[in-house]
Structure formats: C-alpha cells, structure tokens
Motif scaffolding. Structure first.
Motif: not given
Length: 264
Positions: A7-18, A33-36, A38-47
């Motif tokens: 689920d961690l690998l395939f259920m989130s496009q942001k996680r896959k892209d990262l 944030v620049d290369e993907l 995205v905004n930091p608020t949405g990315m930090l929980p995935q990180i």
C-alpha cells in the motif's frame, strides 16, 4: 507488513514519485517540491510515512533512499513503467493476443515507453499509416516480421527497387506461399539484390507485423479473436527499437533462409 509496504508503495502517486526521484540522488524538501510540483504541506506527511518504514533516511536537510528503499525502487520502477505503457493505451493491450510474445519480452514491456497508438484511416483501410510511410522512406536498414499478408509488404518491401537499403523479412509459410504464387517475379527481383534477405517460419505465430528500422518501430498484434485490425504501436525510443529488433531476431533464429535458386 507486506500489505502495508504494498500500500505504501502503490497507493500514493506522491510517494511513488518521491522514491523514483530519490533514486537519482539526495534531495532537500525545496528540491523535492520544485521537481515534483507539489506543495510542502502535502508532501511532508508522505515523507514521514516513508521514513517510518525505513525506505528513506533524513541526513540533516537531505533525504536519501535507504538500502531497503534502493532495492524496492530498483524492482518497482520497471513495473511502474510497464503499467504506464499499458494504461496509456489500455484498450489496445487488453484486446491483444500476446501469446506469441515470449515471457522474457513481456517482462521488458516497459521498454516500449514512450509510444503512441496509431489507428488506420477508415477512408483507406489498406494503406499503411502515414507515420509508417513517412519514416520508412528515411530508413536504410529495415527488419520486419509478418504472419499476415499485407499490401505494404509488396509495395514497400518486396517491390522496393533500391540496392542500397538493407531489408530482412521474416514471414510465415502462408505469407511466403502467397508471394511465391501471386508475386513470384517481384519476389525473384527482391532476392537477386545483395542487401535483401528473406526467412520463412515453418510454424504459425500470433504476431501480425513487427517492423523496426534505425529510426522507428511499429508493432501490430492480433486480437484475442485472431483478427488483424491494423491498430499499431509506434515508437522512436532507442529501448523500444531494441525490444522489437530482439523479438524479430528471436524468430529469425527459428526460420530458414530462402535463396533465389529455390524459386526456380
């Protein structure tokens, strides 16, 4: 744990892209944030989730793949590319009979990225696609395999009077018999040219037409109903060209070469 990682690998496009991004090297949050885009608020929980499963490590301000993350991304990326190839033209791939494609080549389907679907012109169904005609004119080294008789073979390959162009054709017995019975003169002229080669497969194959040159490739597979609908996948990518060349040569190894003497 296995289901959690899946689920961690395939259920989130942001996680896959990262994860794919970090395969290229360490990145800080600003670079991510620049290369993907995205905004930091949405990315930090995935990180945070990827760190908790030890797939990425934080070194000061930079994020890097962990050894486990490197292994998973190495195996995951080709699968993601295969899924992208299929999803880009999902109806086409779902309708194709791929039983003529050895498993080793299906596992390399990611190499067909990028590619595009070319549909026949309904006003002139027997004319090769214009994309084919435009690019075949530029080609000086042509490899092609066919299990169906198509006018393009007569017009573009067998009937081509050009001593400089290298053409290697691999056809089934049925296609060869059609050439021999109905177009013997053209076939004889073809085989008298030094750079023209013809090979015949004794067994039928469930692949309609494969063509590869030094600049493009085009493939057509039969449908599950065994029909030839003239929908083609076209690509100019080096990996796609190599995929098609390897598949054609795979079948060439199983074929016998035809000489002009055999037609007399």
């Amino acid at each position: 744990m296995e289901k959690t990682l899946t689920d961690l690998l395939f259920m989130s496009q942001k996680r896959k892209d990262l994860l794919v991004l970090l395969k290229k090297g360490s990145k800080n949050i600003d670079e991510i944030v620049d290369e993907l885009h995205v905004n930091p608020t949405g990315m930090l929980p995935q990180i945070k989730k990827l760190k908790e499963e030890y797939l990425i490590i934080q070194n000061d301000r930079d994020y890097v793949l962990s050894p486990l993350g490197e292994i998973l991304v190495e195996k995951m990326e080709p699968l993601l590319d295969i899924l992208e190839v299929i999803e880009e033209n999902e109806d086409f791939w779902q309708e194709r009979d791929l039983s003529g494609v050895p498993t080793t080549f299906l596992e390399r389907l990611n190499e067909l990225k990028p590619s595009s679907l070319i549909r026949p012109n309904p006003d002139n169904i027997f004319e090769p696609p214009k994309e084919f005609q435009e690019n075949i004119k530029k080609s000086k080294r042509i490899l092609s395999l066919s299990s169906v008789f198509h006018p393009l073979y007569l017009k573009t390959f067998i009937g081509k009077k050009d001593e400089e162009t290298e053409i290697t054709l691999i056809v089934t017995e049925g296609v060869f018999t059609r050439f021999e019975n109905d177009f013997k003169e053209e076939l004889e002229n073809f085989l008298t040219q030094e750079k023209k080669k013809l090979f015949v497969l004794s067994d039928e194959i469930k692949i309609a037409i494969l063509t590869k040159t030094e600049c493009f490739m085009m493939v057509n597979f039969l449908t599950h109903k065994g029909t030839f609908d003239q929908e083609n996948i076209l690509s100019f990518g080096p990996a796609a060209l190599q995929w098609v060349e390897d598949l054609i040569l795979y079948y060439k190894e199983q074929a016998r070469e035809i000489s002009g003497k055999e037609l007399n």
